[in-house]
Write a protein that holds these residues in place. Structure first.
Motif, PDB file in Angstrom:
ATOM      1  N   ALA A  19      38.082  40.538  41.261  1.00  0.00           N
ATOM      2  CA  ALA A  19      37.718  39.504  40.280  1.00  0.00           C
ATOM      3  C   ALA A  19      38.313  38.150  40.642  1.00  0.00           C
ATOM      4  O   ALA A  19      37.716  37.105  40.353  1.00  0.00           O
ATOM      5  CB  ALA A  19      38.164  39.930  38.885  1.00  0.00           C
ATOM      6  N   PHE A  22      36.335  35.373  42.281  1.00  0.00           N
ATOM      7  CA  PHE A  22      35.335  34.650  41.489  1.00  0.00           C
ATOM      8  C   PHE A  22      35.992  33.798  40.410  1.00  0.00           C
ATOM      9  O   PHE A  22      35.335  33.333  39.487  1.00  0.00           O
ATOM     10  CB  PHE A  22      34.350  35.652  40.861  1.00  0.00           C
ATOM     11  CG  PHE A  22      33.618  36.441  41.900  1.00  0.00           C
ATOM     12  CD1 PHE A  22      32.439  35.947  42.455  1.00  0.00           C
ATOM     13  CD2 PHE A  22      34.111  37.647  42.369  1.00  0.00           C
ATOM     14  CE1 PHE A  22      31.776  36.656  43.453  1.00  0.00           C
ATOM     15  CE2 PHE A  22      33.460  38.355  43.369  1.00  0.00           C
ATOM     16  CZ  PHE A  22      32.292  37.860  43.913  1.00  0.00           C
TER      17      PHE A  22
ATOM     18  N   TYR B  90      37.317  37.436  27.466  1.00  0.00           N
ATOM     19  CA  TYR B  90      37.413  38.549  28.405  1.00  0.00           C
ATOM     20  C   TYR B  90      36.025  38.660  29.022  1.00  0.00           C
ATOM     21  O   TYR B  90      35.037  38.861  28.313  1.00  0.00           O
ATOM     22  CB  TYR B  90      37.801  39.815  27.640  1.00  0.00           C
ATOM     23  CG  TYR B  90      37.707  41.100  28.425  1.00  0.00           C
ATOM     24  CD1 TYR B  90      38.552  41.347  29.506  1.00  0.00           C
ATOM     25  CD2 TYR B  90      36.802  42.090  28.054  1.00  0.00           C
ATOM     26  CE1 TYR B  90      38.475  42.540  30.205  1.00  0.00           C
ATOM     27  CE2 TYR B  90      36.723  43.294  28.749  1.00  0.00           C
ATOM     28  CZ  TYR B  90      37.556  43.510  29.834  1.00  0.00           C
ATOM     29  OH  TYR B  90      37.481  44.699  30.523  1.00  0.00           O
ATOM     30  N   PHE B  93      31.674  41.293  35.359  1.00  0.00           N
ATOM     31  CA  PHE B  93      30.347  41.632  35.882  1.00  0.00           C
ATOM     32  C   PHE B  93      30.455  42.921  36.700  1.00  0.00           C
ATOM     33  O   PHE B  93      31.554  43.326  37.100  1.00  0.00           O
ATOM     34  CB  PHE B  93      29.726  40.494  36.703  1.00  0.00           C
ATOM     35  CG  PHE B  93      30.403  40.166  38.003  1.00  0.00           C
ATOM     36  CD1 PHE B  93      30.131  40.878  39.166  1.00  0.00           C
ATOM     37  CD2 PHE B  93      31.303  39.107  38.084  1.00  0.00           C
ATOM     38  CE1 PHE B  93      30.749  40.543  40.372  1.00  0.00           C
ATOM     39  CE2 PHE B  93      31.921  38.778  39.282  1.00  0.00           C
ATOM     40  CZ  PHE B  93      31.647  39.497  40.428  1.00  0.00           C
ATOM     41  N   VAL B  94      29.310  43.555  36.938  1.00  0.00           N
ATOM     42  CA  VAL B  94      29.271  44.834  37.645  1.00  0.00           C
ATOM     43  C   VAL B  94      28.452  44.651  38.911  1.00  0.00           C
ATOM     44  O   VAL B  94      27.352  44.082  38.868  1.00  0.00           O
ATOM     45  CB  VAL B  94      28.650  45.931  36.754  1.00  0.00           C
ATOM     46  CG1 VAL B  94      28.631  47.272  37.482  1.00  0.00           C
ATOM     47  CG2 VAL B  94      29.406  46.044  35.439  1.00  0.00           C
ATOM     48  N   LYS B 105      31.109  48.465  40.897  1.00  0.00           N
ATOM     49  CA  LYS B 105      32.476  48.047  40.573  1.00  0.00           C
ATOM     50  C   LYS B 105      32.427  47.041  39.418  1.00  0.00           C
ATOM     51  O   LYS B 105      31.574  46.135  39.412  1.00  0.00           O
ATOM     52  CB  LYS B 105      33.142  47.375  41.785  1.00  0.00           C
ATOM     53  CG  LYS B 105      33.450  48.312  42.912  1.00  0.00           C
ATOM     54  CD  LYS B 105      34.695  49.159  42.712  1.00  0.00           C
ATOM     55  CE  LYS B 105      35.968  48.382  42.859  1.00  0.00           C
ATOM     56  NZ  LYS B 105      36.314  48.059  44.257  1.00  0.00           N
ATOM     57  N   PHE B 106      33.345  47.206  38.475  1.00  0.00           N
ATOM     58  CA  PHE B 106      33.436  46.279  37.346  1.00  0.00           C
ATOM     59  C   PHE B 106      34.590  45.315  37.618  1.00  0.00           C
ATOM     60  O   PHE B 106      35.745  45.736  37.739  1.00  0.00           O
ATOM     61  CB  PHE B 106      33.681  47.079  36.061  1.00  0.00           C
ATOM     62  CG  PHE B 106      33.949  46.230  34.848  1.00  0.00           C
ATOM     63  CD1 PHE B 106      33.120  45.168  34.513  1.00  0.00           C
ATOM     64  CD2 PHE B 106      35.032  46.516  34.019  1.00  0.00           C
ATOM     65  CE1 PHE B 106      33.368  44.396  33.380  1.00  0.00           C
ATOM     66  CE2 PHE B 106      35.279  45.755  32.888  1.00  0.00           C
ATOM     67  CZ  PHE B 106      34.451  44.691  32.574  1.00  0.00           C
ATOM     68  N   PHE B 107      34.266  44.048  37.761  1.00  0.00           N
ATOM     69  CA  PHE B 107      35.267  43.003  37.983  1.00  0.00           C
ATOM     70  C   PHE B 107      35.460  42.254  36.672  1.00  0.00           C
ATOM     71  O   PHE B 107      34.497  41.681  36.140  1.00  0.00           O
ATOM     72  CB  PHE B 107      34.786  42.010  39.047  1.00  0.00           C
ATOM     73  CG  PHE B 107      34.698  42.578  40.434  1.00  0.00           C
ATOM     74  CD1 PHE B 107      35.403  43.720  40.814  1.00  0.00           C
ATOM     75  CD2 PHE B 107      33.918  41.946  41.405  1.00  0.00           C
ATOM     76  CE1 PHE B 107      35.321  44.220  42.108  1.00  0.00           C
ATOM     77  CE2 PHE B 107      33.833  42.443  42.699  1.00  0.00           C
ATOM     78  CZ  PHE B 107      34.538  43.585  43.049  1.00  0.00           C
ATOM     79  N   SER B 108      36.671  42.226  36.149  1.00  0.00           N
ATOM     80  CA  SER B 108      36.896  41.565  34.861  1.00  0.00           C
ATOM     81  C   SER B 108      38.132  40.682  34.900  1.00  0.00           C
ATOM     82  O   SER B 108      38.991  40.828  35.781  1.00  0.00           O
ATOM     83  CB  SER B 108      37.043  42.604  33.748  1.00  0.00           C
ATOM     84  OG  SER B 108      38.219  43.356  33.942  1.00  0.00           O
ATOM     85  N   LYS B 109      38.207  39.810  33.930  1.00  0.00           N
ATOM     86  CA  LYS B 109      39.290  38.831  33.917  1.00  0.00           C
ATOM     87  C   LYS B 109      39.423  38.291  32.493  1.00  0.00           C
ATOM     88  O   LYS B 109      38.408  38.119  31.804  1.00  0.00           O
ATOM     89  CB  LYS B 109      38.908  37.673  34.857  1.00  0.00           C
ATOM     90  CG  LYS B 109      40.053  36.777  35.262  1.00  0.00           C
ATOM     91  CD  LYS B 109      40.871  37.364  36.397  1.00  0.00           C
ATOM     92  CE  LYS B 109      42.136  36.602  36.661  1.00  0.00           C
ATOM     93  NZ  LYS B 109      42.922  37.255  37.718  1.00  0.00           N
ATOM     94  N   LEU B 111      40.097  35.028  30.564  1.00  0.00           N
ATOM     95  CA  LEU B 111      40.068  33.587  30.847  1.00  0.00           C
ATOM     96  C   LEU B 111      40.689  32.810  29.691  1.00  0.00           C
ATOM     97  O   LEU B 111      40.340  33.041  28.526  1.00  0.00           O
ATOM     98  CB  LEU B 111      38.627  33.095  31.018  1.00  0.00           C
ATOM     99  CG  LEU B 111      37.743  33.776  32.054  1.00  0.00           C
ATOM    100  CD1 LEU B 111      36.385  33.061  32.093  1.00  0.00           C
ATOM    101  CD2 LEU B 111      38.387  33.754  33.423  1.00  0.00           C
ATOM    102  N   PHE B 117      35.076  30.786  36.017  1.00  0.00           N
ATOM    103  CA  PHE B 117      34.662  32.090  36.548  1.00  0.00           C
ATOM    104  C   PHE B 117      33.198  32.015  36.966  1.00  0.00           C
ATOM    105  O   PHE B 117      32.418  31.241  36.407  1.00  0.00           O
ATOM    106  CB  PHE B 117      34.854  33.186  35.495  1.00  0.00           C
ATOM    107  CG  PHE B 117      34.932  34.578  36.077  1.00  0.00           C
ATOM    108  CD1 PHE B 117      36.122  35.035  36.636  1.00  0.00           C
ATOM    109  CD2 PHE B 117      33.833  35.425  36.082  1.00  0.00           C
ATOM    110  CE1 PHE B 117      36.212  36.320  37.185  1.00  0.00           C
ATOM    111  CE2 PHE B 117      33.904  36.699  36.629  1.00  0.00           C
ATOM    112  CZ  PHE B 117      35.098  37.150  37.184  1.00  0.00           C
ATOM    113  N   PHE B 126      28.976  39.851  31.061  1.00  0.00           N
ATOM    114  CA  PHE B 126      29.159  39.567  29.627  1.00  0.00           C
ATOM    115  C   PHE B 126      30.399  38.711  29.454  1.00  0.00           C
ATOM    116  O   PHE B 126      31.233  38.592  30.373  1.00  0.00           O
ATOM    117  CB  PHE B 126      29.297  40.874  28.823  1.00  0.00           C
ATOM    118  CG  PHE B 126      30.574  41.592  29.090  1.00  0.00           C
ATOM    119  CD1 PHE B 126      31.734  41.321  28.356  1.00  0.00           C
ATOM    120  CD2 PHE B 126      30.654  42.529  30.111  1.00  0.00           C
ATOM    121  CE1 PHE B 126      32.923  41.972  28.635  1.00  0.00           C
ATOM    122  CE2 PHE B 126      31.843  43.179  30.393  1.00  0.00           C
ATOM    123  CZ  PHE B 126      32.979  42.889  29.649  1.00  0.00           C
TER     124      PHE B 126
ATOM    125  N   ASP C 160      32.969  51.291  37.572  1.00  0.00           N
ATOM    126  CA  ASP C 160      34.326  51.683  37.965  1.00  0.00           C
ATOM    127  C   ASP C 160      35.187  50.429  38.068  1.00  0.00           C
ATOM    128  O   ASP C 160      34.954  49.628  38.981  1.00  0.00           O
ATOM    129  CB  ASP C 160      34.279  52.401  39.316  1.00  0.00           C
ATOM    130  CG  ASP C 160      35.677  52.628  39.890  1.00  0.00           C
ATOM    131  OD1 ASP C 160      36.655  52.693  39.125  1.00  0.00           O
ATOM    132  OD2 ASP C 160      35.770  52.703  41.141  1.00  0.00           O
TER     133      ASP C 160
END
Lengths: 192, 192, 192, 192, 192, 192
Positions: A19, A22, B90, B93-94, B105-109, B111, B117, B126, C160
C-alpha cells in the motif's frame, strides 16, 4: 540485481508491492511558505508516489500569498483542473495563434471557494490572489503522472546558460539592456 | 444548424468559446447530504464543464458521514488520486486475479488530513470513515473527462432488470433467497 | 548481460527473435477441467507469448460445465469480444452509474453457436451455460496483451487479507455474519 | 433529427441502447464458400456490431479450402492473434527493412489445432492450408474495431485504376508484359 | 552501471543530456547515390537522434534518379507527409479492401516543386520520377520515431528464407518458375 | 444533408474521396515575405489537407530574413523536427522546471544546411538566422495534424483582452509601465 524499469521509473516486483507504493504523507493540508512572486506548488507526482507510474494523473496543493501569483506557465504534458479551497483567485489562460479573431484570446475568471476551472494542455495560464490581506489555497489535478511545468519568465529570462540577448531583445521588442536587466534577476522556482 | 460534436459532445465554434466553457460554480467547498451508506460524490466532469472534452481529467468532492463509506466500486476508464481535506479515511483496493501469491491482494491504509492515495484504473476500491462522530471530506481527481463509476453492489444486485438469481447464487456461493433479499434492497447511487 | 525490457517485459535482441516468440502450442482445442463454479479460462497473453508485448491483444478459450458460469468479473484494461464454439451461453453486462433511467442497465442475450457478443472495457459481465447436460465452449479475444481479470466475488470476499467485515456489511446491506460466512468460503480462481 | 456520431459512426442515445447493439448472429460456426485462392475471411467489426465503436477489437472466422490460402496481406491498423480450429496451417510473416541480417526475415510455423500465433501490426503475413484433402478453419482477433486489410496482389496489381506498368515493371524487376498479364487477372477479394 | 531504457532505447540521465542528443549533422542537403530501382531514402529516426525517443516523429531525404522510383512500400507505424524539393514526382497510394466500389482505389498525383502529399498509415504507396534526364528530391516526415518500412517486392520475393513458391505462385496467379525467377533477383534495400 | 465529422473536421464519404483530399499545391519551394521579427511559417496542417485528419503529422516551410528569427514559442500538441535547406540557424530550447541543476537548461546549436534538430513537445524554442546578409530556409515537421503554436511574447503581451499589468509586472519583475509599453506594441503573428 538491477531493477525492472517501466517508462524510466523502477517497477517493483509485484510480489513486493504494498500500500505504501500508492501513498504519500504529503501534508497537503498544511500551508507552505511562498516564494517571491507569492506562491508555492506542492506537486505529488510519480517522483513522490512510485505507484503512479503509467497511470496518467497527479495532484498538487497551491498556496498563494496575499497578492501572490502562480505566474504564467505551461504544462507540456497535462491539462489542469483546479478548485479553490480558501480565498479568491483571478485565473486565466491564453489561446494559441489561431486565426483572428480567435487568436491569443485571453479567457479569465474570478474564482471563489468551491469553484472549478480548467486549463487546457500546453496553454499559458496563471492564478493570482487579488486579496491584499488573505492568502488563498487551491487543489489542482493534472492529467499526467509527470506533467512538467515551464514558468515562462524563468525559462525565457532565467535559463542556464542565458538565451542570447540579441534574440530576446528582438523577440520581445525591447532594448538589449532591458533583457540584460531581466536576465540579471533571480528567477525563483515555485514548484517543490 | 446542427452542432459539431467531438467525442459525442458538442464542440462550440472557436469564435464563440469563452471562459465559462472552462468553469463551474461547483460549490465543492460545501458539505453534501450523504446517502444511506454514508457518502456523496460530487463529480465535475465533461457533463458539467464542456471545455473538458478530450482533455482527460475530472475532479470530485467526496463527503463521508460518520462511519460512512464510498462503497466498493471501480472506474472503468480512470485512475483516481485522492487527498483528505477533513477527518480520517480507511481506504483500500484489491489487485486483480494475478498469479498467487499476488492474487487479489488487499492494499489498505489509514489516511489523515493531507495524505494522498492512488487507486489504479479499473481496480475495486473503497473509502470508509472510521470516526463515529465526525464527517470526513476528500478531493479526488480522475484521469478521464468521463471516468464512469460502477458501484459493485448496485451493479450486481441492483441492476435493471435484475441478473438471474440462479447465476448470482452460484457466483456468490449463497442461497437464492439471500440473492433475492439482496435484489429486493434499494441500491441508492451516491454519485451526483 | 541484463536484458532490455520494454513495458516491463524482456525485449529480445532483434537478431535473436524467431517464429517461436510469436507462437504457443496452447491446445485451445482441448477441453479443460472447470472449477467449482463451472468454468475455466485459458488465456494466452504476453506471459505466454513474449512477442505480444505492446501489441494490444490476447485470446482465450473458455470452458463451461453444464450449468457452469464464468462469474461476474471485469477486465480493467480490455474490451472482450466472444464467439460460441459449442453449446449455448446466457451472457450479460451491466452499465455504469449513468443518470437514471440508463443507470445500471443489465443487457443480456442468449448466444448460440457462431454468435458474437461484446463486453465493453471495465464493465461487470458474466457468461452462464444454461444447459444442464452439455458443456459449452467459447473463444474470446481481449484488447490488451495483459487485460487483467477481476472476479467480483473473489476480489470482494476472498481478498488477502480480507476487507473489514464492517465495511462490507454496510456496503452490501447484510449482517456481518453473512459477510463472515462469505469470507470463509474458498474463492477459487478460474483463470489459468 | 440527425444522429450523434463518434469516430465517424453513429452513436445511439444511451437511453435507446440495448443488448442487440453488442450482438451479431454471425454464424461463425458455419463453413463459408472460399474464393479462387481458397479462403474466406468473415470479419465482425464495427460495421457489423455498432457497439464495438472505439473499443479496439474485432473477430473473424477464416475458412481455407484444401491447399487454399489467405494470401499475403497486411492490416494497417491492427495486430492479429489466430488459433486453429480445424486442420493444419502453414503461417508466416516477414519483418520490415531492418538493418541486415534482421532485414526481411521470414518467420514461419506449422500450426496444428489449438495452436496460437501472432502477426504484428502492419507486417505482411499469410496462412496456407497444406492439406490437399481437408479444409482448415481458424478464429482470428484483431486489435481494432476497424483493422483494414490490404491483400498485396490485389492492391498492387488489381487497383482501380491500375498503377502504371512502367512503375511496377521496374519495382518488381519484370517485363512490362508480365505486369500487364498480372493486371489483367481478376483479383478477387476474400474479405466479406 | 547499466543504462535506463525507455521504449527499448537508452534514456540518458537528465543531468547528462545536452543539445547533441537532439541533433544530427545529417547532410540532408547532399545528393545520395541511388540504388538499382533509382532511389535512396536517408531516414533520421531514433537510431540517429536518441532524443527522438517517445516523441513520435522522424524526417527523411529521398533522392530519385531520372526515371527512378521509391518502389511500392508501407510504413507499418506511420503516416508520411512529403514535399518536393527538386524535380517532379508521380506519386500514389492504394486504399485497403474496402467494400466495392471503394476497394483498392488507386489515388495518384503528379507533384511539382513545393507541392505536399500525404500517404496514410499502413497503405501501399510509391513515388516515381517521370523525368528521364533530371533527378528529383523530396523531404518526407513520418509520424513515428521508428516508422519502419516494408518494400513490397523485397518482403514478398526477397525474404530470408524465401516464402514457399507454392504459396506465392497461387497468391500472385503466376507459374512457380516466375516466382523462382523473382526470388532469384537481388532485392536491394533503398533505406539507409 | 449534414456532413459526417470526425475529430471536429468533415469526413468525406469514402466513395467521394480522391487524391486531391491528400494534396496541396503549397508552393513550399517559394520564399515568403517575413514579418517584423523576420520570419514566416507556412504550415500545411489539417486545415489545408483534409486527408490529414487523425493522422498525426503536418509540415511547414519556415523563412528567415537576415538576422530574422522565429521567436520563442511552443507547440502545445506536437514535437518538431527541423532541417535547414538554406543558410545557417542558431536554434535552442529550454527544459522545464526540473530539479536543479537540470532546471531550465538552455540547449542550443548552430545548424548548417542539411543538419537536423528536434524540439520536444511543449518546450519553449526558437530559431534565429545569425547571418546579416543572407536569408535562411528550413523545413519542419510536427507530430500532429493540428499542432498549434503559441508565440510567447504575443500570448503574454499581445492577448485580447490584455492580461492585467499588475499580474505581468510581478511575474516578470518589471515596472507596470514596462508592461504597458510591451502591451502597446503590435504583436504580429508569423504563422500563415
Amino acid at each position: 540485481m538491477h531493477p525492472v524499469r517501466v517508462n524510466g521509473f523502477v517497477c517493483k516486483n509485484p510480489m513486493e508491492v504494498n500500500a505504501d507504493d500508492f501513498f504519500k504523507a504529503a501534508a497537503l493540508d498544511k500551508p507552505r511558505v511562498t516564494n517571491k512572486v507569492g506562491s508555492n506548488v506542492t506537486l505529488i507526482n510519480v517522483m513522490q508516489i512510485a505507484g503512479l507510474n503509467t497511470l496518467g494523473i497527479s495532484i498538487a496543493r497551491i498556496d498563494y500569498a496575499p497578492l501572490g501569483q502562480n505566474p504564467p506557465h505551461t504544462h507540456p504534458r497535462a491539462t489542469e483542473i483546479l478548485t479553490v479551497l480558501e480565498g479568491t483567485l483571478y485565473v486565466g489562460f491564453v489561446t494559441s495563434n489561431l486565426p483572428a479573431p480567435a487568436r491569443n484570446k485571453f479567457f479569465s475568471k474570478v474564482l471563489n471557494k468551491g469553484d472549478v476551472f480548467v486549463f487546457p494542455v500546453g496553454l499559458i495560464h496563471f492564478q493570482f490572489n487579488p486579496n491584499p490581506h488573505q492568502p488563498a489555497v487551491a487543489i489542482a489535478a493534472l492529467s499526467s503522472q509527470n506533467p512538467g511545468a515551464i514558468t515562462i519568465a524563468n525559462a525565457v529570462f532565467g535559463s542556464d546558460p542565458p538565451i542570447s540577448d540579441d534574440v530576446l531583445a528582438k523577440a520581445f521588442q525591447v532594448e538589449k539592456n532591458t533583457i540584460d536587466w531581466l536576465q540579471a534577476q533571480f528567477w525563483e522556482n515555485n514548484h517543490n
